[in-house]
Motif scaffolding. Structure first.
Motif, PDB file in Angstrom:
ATOM      1  N   MET A   1       0.728  -1.234  -0.011  1.00 55.31           N
ATOM      2  CA  MET A   1       0.178  -0.122   0.017  1.00 55.31           C
ATOM      3  C   MET A   1       0.813   1.298  -0.034  1.00 55.31           C
ATOM      4  SD  MET A   1      -3.159  -0.503   2.503  1.00 55.31           S
ATOM      5  CE  MET A   1      -4.351  -1.830   2.051  1.00 55.31           C
ATOM      6  N   SER A   2       0.401   2.222  -0.736  1.00 57.37           N
ATOM      7  CA  SER A   2       1.198   3.553  -0.886  1.00 57.37           C
ATOM      8  C   SER A   2       0.909   4.394   0.616  1.00 57.37           C
ATOM      9  CB  SER A   2       0.921   4.159  -2.043  1.00 57.37           C
ATOM     10  OG  SER A   2      -0.525   4.711  -2.222  1.00 57.37           O
ATOM     11  N   LYS A   3       1.929   5.231   0.788  1.00 58.14           N
ATOM     12  CA  LYS A   3       1.769   6.163   2.149  1.00 58.14           C
ATOM     13  C   LYS A   3       2.058   7.540   1.863  1.00 58.14           C
ATOM     14  CE  LYS A   3       2.893   2.558   5.075  1.00 58.14           C
ATOM     15  NZ  LYS A   3       2.016   1.940   6.078  1.00 58.14           N
ATOM     16  N   VAL A   4       1.461   8.344   2.566  1.00 59.73           N
ATOM     17  CA  VAL A   4       1.497   9.593   2.431  1.00 59.73           C
ATOM     18  C   VAL A   4       1.930  10.228   3.785  1.00 59.73           C
ATOM     19  CG1 VAL A   4      -0.043  11.980   2.059  1.00 59.73           C
ATOM     20  CG2 VAL A   4      -0.598   9.766   0.769  1.00 59.73           C
ATOM     21  N   ASN A   5       3.104  11.184   3.448  1.00 55.10           N
ATOM     22  CA  ASN A   5       3.494  11.835   4.763  1.00 55.10           C
ATOM     23  C   ASN A   5       2.672  13.105   5.189  1.00 55.10           C
ATOM     24  OD1 ASN A   5       5.570  10.189   5.355  1.00 55.10           O
ATOM     25  ND2 ASN A   5       6.877  11.451   4.006  1.00 55.10           N
ATOM     26  N   VAL A   6       1.965  13.270   6.271  1.00 55.76           N
ATOM     27  CA  VAL A   6       1.243  14.348   6.625  1.00 55.76           C
ATOM     28  C   VAL A   6       1.650  14.957   7.930  1.00 55.76           C
ATOM     29  CG1 VAL A   6      -1.044  15.075   7.429  1.00 55.76           C
ATOM     30  CG2 VAL A   6      -0.880  13.136   5.921  1.00 55.76           C
ATOM     31  N   TYR A   7       1.779  16.309   8.039  1.00 57.16           N
ATOM     32  CA  TYR A   7       2.594  16.825   9.037  1.00 57.16           C
ATOM     33  C   TYR A   7       1.189  17.537   9.684  1.00 57.16           C
ATOM     34  CZ  TYR A   7       7.028  16.748   6.828  1.00 57.16           C
ATOM     35  OH  TYR A   7       8.318  16.400   6.341  1.00 57.16           O
ATOM     36  N   GLY A  49       5.376  21.664  -0.803  1.00 55.99           N
ATOM     37  CA  GLY A  49       4.534  20.837  -1.463  1.00 55.99           C
ATOM     38  C   GLY A  49       3.965  19.665  -0.574  1.00 55.99           C
ATOM     39  N   SER A  50       4.252  19.768   0.918  1.00 55.83           N
ATOM     40  CA  SER A  50       4.064  18.937   1.800  1.00 55.83           C
ATOM     41  C   SER A  50       2.457  19.025   2.404  1.00 55.83           C
ATOM     42  CB  SER A  50       4.782  18.904   3.118  1.00 55.83           C
ATOM     43  OG  SER A  50       5.992  18.805   3.079  1.00 55.83           O
ATOM     44  N   PHE A  51       2.147  17.867   2.603  1.00 51.09           N
ATOM     45  CA  PHE A  51       0.481  17.923   3.239  1.00 51.09           C
ATOM     46  C   PHE A  51       0.704  18.257   4.602  1.00 51.09           C
ATOM     47  CE2 PHE A  51      -0.207  15.107  -0.561  1.00 51.09           C
ATOM     48  CZ  PHE A  51      -0.985  15.893  -1.282  1.00 51.09           C
ATOM     49  N   GLY A  52      -0.219  18.676   5.217  1.00 54.54           N
ATOM     50  CA  GLY A  52      -0.458  19.118   6.695  1.00 54.54           C
ATOM     51  C   GLY A  52      -2.157  19.110   7.002  1.00 54.54           C
ATOM     52  N   LEU A  53      -2.009  19.096   8.193  1.00 50.11           N
ATOM     53  CA  LEU A  53      -3.445  19.282   8.848  1.00 50.11           C
ATOM     54  C   LEU A  53      -3.194  19.876  10.278  1.00 50.11           C
ATOM     55  CD1 LEU A  53      -5.029  15.474   9.107  1.00 50.11           C
ATOM     56  CD2 LEU A  53      -5.692  17.175   7.895  1.00 50.11           C
ATOM     57  N   LEU A  54      -4.132  20.643  10.549  1.00 49.79           N
ATOM     58  CA  LEU A  54      -4.338  21.349  11.894  1.00 49.79           C
ATOM     59  C   LEU A  54      -4.933  20.690  12.846  1.00 49.79           C
ATOM     60  CD1 LEU A  54      -4.338  25.096  11.028  1.00 49.79           C
ATOM     61  CD2 LEU A  54      -2.420  23.562  11.427  1.00 49.79           C
ATOM     62  N   TYR A  55      -4.774  20.619  14.242  1.00 45.32           N
ATOM     63  CA  TYR A  55      -5.446  19.697  15.168  1.00 45.32           C
ATOM     64  C   TYR A  55      -5.912  20.835  16.258  1.00 45.32           C
ATOM     65  CZ  TYR A  55      -6.322  16.557  18.881  1.00 45.32           C
ATOM     66  OH  TYR A  55      -6.850  15.720  19.982  1.00 45.32           O
ATOM     67  N   CYS A  56      -7.101  20.679  16.486  1.00 49.90           N
ATOM     68  CA  CYS A  56      -7.690  21.564  17.708  1.00 49.90           C
ATOM     69  C   CYS A  56      -7.557  20.987  18.810  1.00 49.90           C
ATOM     70  CB  CYS A  56      -9.110  22.091  17.077  1.00 49.90           C
ATOM     71  SG  CYS A  56      -9.745  23.479  18.388  1.00 49.90           S
ATOM     72  N   GLU A  57      -6.659  21.042  19.779  1.00 48.06           N
ATOM     73  CA  GLU A  57      -6.747  20.376  21.095  1.00 48.06           C
ATOM     74  C   GLU A  57      -7.966  20.244  21.947  1.00 48.06           C
ATOM     75  OE1 GLU A  57      -3.199  21.901  23.292  1.00 48.06           O
ATOM     76  OE2 GLU A  57      -1.916  21.234  21.523  1.00 48.06           O
TER      77      GLU A  57
END
Length: 151
Positions: A1-7, A49-57
């Motif tokens: 399976m392919s992977k994606v790096n997410v910050y 070009g990196s993918f990211g997400l924000l996380y609301c604590e």
């Protein structure tokens, strides 16, 4: 399976997330000299070009998927977007808005998480501030599922 790096970058408030969204900029908290040195070293490895997400604590939820448009500015600080002074600012292109969220418990239902036998979503998508600029390697199908919920 392919992977994606997410910050994943954590925030103590949705207000800070909205401010970052409006400015198309994110940055991280200033810590001790040792912590800051580690963040700076890791930040240099996050390419444009990196993918990211924000996380609301407070909400224990992920929001605002994005793509980075600049590298973090080493030695630079952001003092105008948020009430506090933040370090290593970088520009991003939002792929959604903070209006949509996916809870940590919903992350546990993703195939890649259950396939690894994980019971804590933070072991799949690392949300702790001390892991800023450290990518989480997740299944590509899970990234697609997250995007479909947040865009």
């Amino acid at each position: 399976m392919s992977k994606v790096n997410v910050y994943v970058f954590s925030s103590k408030s949705i207000t800070n997330i909205w401010a970052g969204f409006g400015a198309s900029t994110w940055a991280v908290a200033i810590g001790s000299e040792t912590t800051n040195k580690g963040k700076t070293t890791k930040a240099q490895k996050m390419p444009v070009g990196s993918f990211g997400l924000l996380y609301c604590e407070p909400w224990k939820a992920f929001t605002l998927p994005f793509v980075t448009c600049s590298v973090p500015e080493s030695g630079s600080f952001e003092e105008e977007i948020w009430a506090e002074r933040w370090m290593l600012p970088f520009k991003f292109k939002a792929l959604g808005t903070p209006r949509k969220t996916i809870s940590g418990s919903d992350i546990l239902d993703l195939p890649g998480v259950s396939g690894r036998g994980l019971t804590n979503y933070a072991n799949y998508l690392t949300v702790q501030g001390n892991f800023a600029f450290q990518a989480s390697s997740i299944e590509a199908e899970d990234w697609q599922a997250i995007l479909s919920r947040l865009i």
